[in-house]
Design an enzyme around this catalytic site. Structure first.
Site, PDB file in Angstrom:
ATOM      1  N   SER A 277       0.823  -1.209   0.000  1.00 21.33           N
ATOM      2  CA  SER A 277       0.000   0.000   0.000  1.00 21.33           C
ATOM      3  C   SER A 277       0.859   1.262   0.000  1.00 21.33           C
ATOM      4  O   SER A 277       2.060   1.222   0.284  1.00 21.33           O
ATOM      5  CB  SER A 277      -0.887  -0.002   1.241  1.00 21.33           C
ATOM      6  OG  SER A 277      -0.085   0.147   2.415  1.00 21.33           O
TER       7      SER A 277
ATOM      8  N   GLU B 263       6.736  -0.839  -5.198  1.00 20.99           N
ATOM      9  CA  GLU B 263       5.668  -1.123  -6.153  1.00 20.99           C
ATOM     10  C   GLU B 263       4.379  -1.037  -5.359  1.00 20.99           C
ATOM     11  O   GLU B 263       4.078  -1.922  -4.563  1.00 20.99           O
ATOM     12  CB  GLU B 263       5.868  -2.510  -6.782  1.00 20.99           C
ATOM     13  CG  GLU B 263       5.040  -2.731  -8.047  1.00 20.99           C
ATOM     14  CD  GLU B 263       3.668  -3.285  -7.764  1.00 20.99           C
ATOM     15  OE1 GLU B 263       2.706  -2.472  -7.737  1.00 20.99           O
ATOM     16  OE2 GLU B 263       3.542  -4.492  -7.584  1.00 20.99           O
TER      17      GLU B 263
ATOM     18  N   CYS C  25      -2.574  -4.850  -8.146  1.00 20.07           N
ATOM     19  CA  CYS C  25      -2.231  -3.435  -8.306  1.00 20.07           C
ATOM     20  C   CYS C  25      -2.539  -2.975  -9.727  1.00 20.07           C
ATOM     21  O   CYS C  25      -2.906  -1.819  -9.948  1.00 20.07           O
ATOM     22  CB  CYS C  25      -0.753  -3.214  -8.002  1.00 20.07           C
ATOM     23  SG  CYS C  25      -0.291  -3.670  -6.321  1.00 20.07           S
TER      24      CYS C  25
END
Length: 455
Positions: free
Chosen positions: A207, A228, A262
């Site tokens: 996150s 990432e 993601c």
């Protein structure tokens, strides 16, 4: 902190693990540091042999490893098996290509000679997510181990059996103790670990909040980091797109892994001329999908990773609808035990609404209609995230032009955002920095040493 397997299909506890004591953690780091002192001098052949053996063991154990994924975070079993296949391809890719990627690179000089030699730097600490519990680790571990670094992983607390299984695979493959270390730790210990001089670099997938915390700790201690983080990928469909292909990719891109990626196609942006037809076909694909046990090959809708995840998505959807958005399909929890939420399409989303600004990490597609490609680009860029994205058009040059104007780390034309070993993966803006996979991924945690020879 609970380090525990809770089956999201029924929310029942399966197995618990103890957090490492301070002494156990010190032993792990000391062992890794000792392993690095010899591993950094190992040959590419030796490193390649290890990764190929890990890949071979994963092929042999594919079914049981896939079942661990499904047990701990609820991924449909066929997709879990696909994740193991992805891991195998990553380990084999770096085993085959790392030596070429890291070979000396000549620097043109007017006199004498100069070249860049890539050298390993030490222990790389990875903080890894639950949504791809084997593959995300492979993307970080494979290039770094081939570069001569060693790896210590603090995995997500809800996938401890997957975490342990990866360490066991390396040991069974013959890795010297300390080359790959699993750390059962709470997240609050990471900042303290950044202070350890033996930790040379840090990589996190997770996150925004977790990434910000790790970046702060790494920066304070002058450690290289790679992040990432989240994404809110735009999936742009222009009026000259192959509609059937676009709809098929929208379903897979948004609802694969129950939307818990993601790079999920979270914002479906369609030019007005074909928006009605697209939305009709998109909705039809979601009607009547079979809900059930993710271990069952015929199940199409499984649970989310945790009850907490399902509750958060319910809250985000309710806030967005209360603010004026409309539900085309889905929109609520499924009335059964487990962390289930209906596949959902939202429309009429405006600035200020939760779904407009936040990443919804689950099976919820935000659908937008726009006047033309310029408005599509403007909307795509109106996000704090910049990870992936897609453009659908039969005019490839036009699609490339649109792709070049999107502020994001990756754009895929006529397919949803995907991950392959030979393609660099990473984002910009609040989606993080640095790259995984391809030749770029192996260069993140090496010392690019200049060696200059005078005449």
């Amino acid at each position: 902190m609970a380090i525990e397997t809770v089956n999201p299909y029924n929310n029942k506890s399966v197995k618990k693990f103890d957090e490492l004591s301070e002494k156990e953690l010190e032993n792990k780091i000391a062992t890794a540091d000792k392993a690095f002192s010899s591993w950094k001098n190992s040959s590419f052949s030796e490193r390649s042999k290890l990764l190929n053996k890990v890949a071979s063991l994963m092929k042999e154990k594919k079914k049981e490893l896939a079942e661990l994924i499904t047990l701990e975070m609820g991924k449909l079993i066929a997709q879990s098996e696909g994740e193991i296949d992805m891991c195998i391809s990553v380990y084999e890719y770096y085993a085959e290509n790392a030596e070429e990627f890291l070979k000396d690179k000549d620097v043109e000089v007017k006199d004498g000679k100069a070249f860049i030699r890539n050298s390993p730097i030490g222990i790389i600490l990875g903080v890894m997510p639950w949504n791809y519990p084997f593959n995300q680790v492979a993307r970080m571990a494979a290039p770094n181990i081939m570069a001569g670094n060693v790896i210590a992983i603090k995995h997500a607390s809800n996938v401890p059996q997957c975490a342990k299984a990866i360490e066991d695979l390396f040991l069974e493959a013959g890795a010297p103790e300390g080359i790959y270390s699993n750390l059962f730790l709470s997240s609050k210990k990471i900042a303290k670990m950044a202070e350890d001089k033996r930790i040379a670099g840090m990589s996190l997938t997770g996150s925004e909040g977790a990434g910000s915390s790790l970046a702060e700790a790494a920066g304070k201690n002058l450690k290289k980091s790679v992040l990432e983080l989240g994404g809110s990928d735009a999936f742009i469909v222009l009026e000259d797109a192959d509609l059937e292909k676009a709809v098929k990719n929208a379903v897979t891109g948004r609802f694969g892994n129950m939307g818990q990626a993601c790079t999920s196609s979270k914002r479906i942006i369609v030019v007005d001329k074909i928006a009605d037809e697209f939305l009709k076909k998109f909705k039809e694909k979601l009607v009547g999908m079979k809900v059930g046990d993710p271990m069952d090959e015929t199940t199409e809708v499984g649970p989310l990773s945790t009850e907490e995840a399902a509750e958060k998505i319910e809250k985000q959807v309710n806030e967005t609808v209360k603010a004026g958005a409309k539900i085309v399909i889905g929109g609520k929890r499924i009335d059964r035990e487990g962390a289930f939420f209906e596949p959902t399409i939202l429309t009429d989303i405006k600035k200020g609404m939760t779904a407009y600004h936040e990443e919804i990490f689950g099976p919820v597609a935000s659908f937008y209609r726009v006047k033309d490609e310029n408005e599509a680009i403007e909307l795509a860029n109106d996000s704090s995230f910049g990870l992936g994205g897609s453009v659908f058009s039969e005019n490839i040059e036009r699609a490339i032009d649109v792709a070049s104007k999107i502020d994001t780390g990756m754009v895929f034309i006529n397919e949803h955002t995907a991950s392959r070993p030979d393609l660099p993966f990473g984002g910009t803006k609040r989606s993080g920095y640095g790259r995984e996979l391809s030749a770029l991924g192996i260069e993140e945690f090496v010392n690019k040493k200049l060696i200059r020879v005078s005449e």
